[in-house]
Design a protein around this motif. Sequence first.
Motif, PDB file in Angstrom:
ATOM      1  N   TYR A 143      53.162  44.850  16.487  1.00  0.00           N
ATOM      2  CA  TYR A 143      51.986  45.567  17.002  1.00  0.00           C
ATOM      3  C   TYR A 143      51.938  46.993  16.445  1.00  0.00           C
ATOM      4  N   ASP A 144      53.100  47.665  16.385  1.00  0.00           N
ATOM      5  CA  ASP A 144      53.140  49.011  15.811  1.00  0.00           C
ATOM      6  C   ASP A 144      52.712  49.001  14.347  1.00  0.00           C
ATOM      7  N   SER A 145      53.107  47.968  13.607  1.00  0.00           N
ATOM      8  CA  SER A 145      52.706  47.860  12.200  1.00  0.00           C
ATOM      9  C   SER A 145      51.196  47.734  12.070  1.00  0.00           C
ATOM     10  N   LEU A 146      50.596  46.950  12.959  1.00  0.00           N
ATOM     11  CA  LEU A 146      49.149  46.785  12.933  1.00  0.00           C
ATOM     12  C   LEU A 146      48.450  48.099  13.253  1.00  0.00           C
ATOM     13  N   VAL A 147      48.956  48.832  14.247  1.00  0.00           N
ATOM     14  CA  VAL A 147      48.370  50.128  14.604  1.00  0.00           C
ATOM     15  C   VAL A 147      48.524  51.123  13.460  1.00  0.00           C
TER      16      VAL A 147
ATOM     17  N   ASN B 226      45.709  56.830   6.755  1.00  0.00           N
ATOM     18  CA  ASN B 226      44.806  57.700   6.012  1.00  0.00           C
ATOM     19  C   ASN B 226      44.184  56.868   4.893  1.00  0.00           C
ATOM     20  N   GLY B 227      42.899  56.589   4.997  1.00  0.00           N
ATOM     21  CA  GLY B 227      42.238  55.745   4.011  1.00  0.00           C
ATOM     22  C   GLY B 227      41.810  56.476   2.770  1.00  0.00           C
ATOM     23  N   ASP B 228      42.010  57.797   2.733  1.00  0.00           N
ATOM     24  CA  ASP B 228      41.537  58.602   1.607  1.00  0.00           C
ATOM     25  C   ASP B 228      42.649  58.794   0.585  1.00  0.00           C
ATOM     26  N   THR B 229      43.305  57.697   0.208  1.00  0.00           N
ATOM     27  CA  THR B 229      44.350  57.724  -0.811  1.00  0.00           C
ATOM     28  C   THR B 229      43.786  57.177  -2.112  1.00  0.00           C
ATOM     29  N   LYS B 230      44.592  57.232  -3.174  1.00  0.00           N
ATOM     30  CA  LYS B 230      44.115  56.751  -4.474  1.00  0.00           C
ATOM     31  C   LYS B 230      43.800  55.268  -4.443  1.00  0.00           C
ATOM     32  N   PHE B 231      44.715  54.513  -3.848  1.00  0.00           N
ATOM     33  CA  PHE B 231      44.553  53.065  -3.818  1.00  0.00           C
ATOM     34  C   PHE B 231      44.719  52.582  -2.384  1.00  0.00           C
ATOM     35  N   ILE B 232      43.772  51.810  -1.901  1.00  0.00           N
ATOM     36  CA  ILE B 232      43.848  51.245  -0.560  1.00  0.00           C
ATOM     37  C   ILE B 232      44.448  49.845  -0.665  1.00  0.00           C
ATOM     38  N   PRO B 233      45.536  49.549   0.083  1.00  0.00           N
ATOM     39  CA  PRO B 233      46.189  48.237  -0.018  1.00  0.00           C
ATOM     40  C   PRO B 233      45.378  47.133   0.649  1.00  0.00           C
ATOM     41  N   THR B 234      44.369  46.630  -0.079  1.00  0.00           N
ATOM     42  CA  THR B 234      43.532  45.573   0.476  1.00  0.00           C
ATOM     43  C   THR B 234      43.999  44.186   0.048  1.00  0.00           C
ATOM     44  N   ASN B 235      44.921  44.132  -0.925  1.00  0.00           N
ATOM     45  CA  ASN B 235      45.446  42.847  -1.368  1.00  0.00           C
ATOM     46  C   ASN B 235      46.224  42.183  -0.241  1.00  0.00           C
ATOM     47  N   GLN B 236      45.899  40.920   0.071  1.00  0.00           N
ATOM     48  CA  GLN B 236      46.503  40.247   1.205  1.00  0.00           C
ATOM     49  C   GLN B 236      48.005  40.023   1.016  1.00  0.00           C
ATOM     50  N   VAL B 237      48.431  39.712  -0.203  1.00  0.00           N
ATOM     51  CA  VAL B 237      49.854  39.488  -0.461  1.00  0.00           C
ATOM     52  C   VAL B 237      50.629  40.782  -0.251  1.00  0.00           C
ATOM     53  N   ARG B 238      50.119  41.875  -0.816  1.00  0.00           N
ATOM     54  CA  ARG B 238      50.788  43.165  -0.658  1.00  0.00           C
ATOM     55  C   ARG B 238      50.816  43.581   0.808  1.00  0.00           C
TER      56      ARG B 238
ATOM     57  N   GLY C 191      50.782  41.555   3.395  1.00  0.00           N
ATOM     58  CA  GLY C 191      51.731  40.700   4.094  1.00  0.00           C
ATOM     59  C   GLY C 191      53.160  41.130   3.864  1.00  0.00           C
ATOM     60  N   ILE C 192      53.496  41.488   2.617  1.00  0.00           N
ATOM     61  CA  ILE C 192      54.853  41.947   2.314  1.00  0.00           C
ATOM     62  C   ILE C 192      55.154  43.246   3.057  1.00  0.00           C
ATOM     63  N   THR C 193      54.168  44.143   3.109  1.00  0.00           N
ATOM     64  CA  THR C 193      54.357  45.413   3.805  1.00  0.00           C
ATOM     65  C   THR C 193      54.591  45.191   5.293  1.00  0.00           C
ATOM     66  N   ILE C 194      53.800  44.297   5.898  1.00  0.00           N
ATOM     67  CA  ILE C 194      53.946  43.989   7.329  1.00  0.00           C
ATOM     68  C   ILE C 194      55.343  43.420   7.604  1.00  0.00           C
ATOM     69  N   LEU C 195      55.761  42.457   6.770  1.00  0.00           N
ATOM     70  CA  LEU C 195      57.073  41.827   6.976  1.00  0.00           C
ATOM     71  C   LEU C 195      58.212  42.834   6.799  1.00  0.00           C
ATOM     72  N   ALA C 196      58.096  43.681   5.793  1.00  0.00           N
ATOM     73  CA  ALA C 196      59.150  44.668   5.554  1.00  0.00           C
ATOM     74  C   ALA C 196      59.238  45.670   6.705  1.00  0.00           C
ATOM     75  N   ALA C 197      58.085  46.173   7.127  1.00  0.00           N
ATOM     76  CA  ALA C 197      58.072  47.160   8.213  1.00  0.00           C
ATOM     77  C   ALA C 197      58.550  46.553   9.526  1.00  0.00           C
ATOM     78  N   THR C 198      58.044  45.357   9.831  1.00  0.00           N
ATOM     79  CA  THR C 198      58.406  44.712  11.096  1.00  0.00           C
ATOM     80  C   THR C 198      59.875  44.300  11.109  1.00  0.00           C
TER      81      THR C 198
END
Length: 273
Positions: free
Chosen positions: A80-84, A90-102, A104-111
């Motif tokens: 839940y914290d990862s989702l929040v 901050n969406g005003d970065t160079k690249f927004i991680p909209t790729n689903q695979v990336r 998913g990997i970020t969620i799994l790593a953080a969680t």
Amino acid sequence: MSNTEYRNGSISNDDITDTKLLCAQQIYENVIHPDTNEVQNRFGRLSFIPIGKSLLVAVLLSQLTRNSSSYTWHGLNQSYDSLVNFTNRNGDTKFIPTNQVRFGITILAATGTSTLAAFHIEKILLSKICHPILYRCVPLITFAGASFINVPIMRHKEIIDGVRIYDCNKEKVGYSRLAGLKGIGETIVTRIILLAPGVVLIQYLENVLDNKSCWFRKNKWAHLPFNTIGFGIILIGMLPTACAVFPQFRMLKAKRRLGIGQLSVRLGEVPLL
């Protein structure tokens, strides 16, 4: 009445009242991300924190009396914290991680990493601490330790690519990794401030009721709803307080060779949670 219709002037002044305008503004600011203008996930919005977070924390507090919490509940809490963290990034970065695979990997790593950290921090502290006052601080230290891992991983793009910076005229001039790092640091602090009063106070009140109320001591089923409702009420008051600790825009001095003077840096949604 929608915010877009009002901006486009398609609604006559006769149909607009201050109450309707304020209501539409509150809905718009709650639903739409200020940087990306995307509709935020409803479970990751700040307005949902008093509901989602209170239930998860209440279960973890109730399981603490059984020596230690389970991987399952720590995993749900960190998910839940990862989702929040992702929803309020901050969406005003160079690249927004909209790729689903990336994503998913970020969620799994953080969680995964924050869950392991939270579980083992809690287990170690419970085996070492015997003083009742310090014992009440164990969940807070556990949540804080997990936040130091979860938040940077979920918002790593702000550290790698930086966040956009503005000059004194609010013109975009580039990106800054330092600003992104400071924004994440302030986010972690506000998450701790958000949880601290509720985690400590609810445990204290629970112990008082256990000692003074025979009914509350015998009916263990009442502890979970008491913790959930009590922590949720405290979160409602602490959420705007935590959001107000740090400004959303911060002034940073630029290097002299840039010849810009001061830059206004958007640090993103500060809290948290």
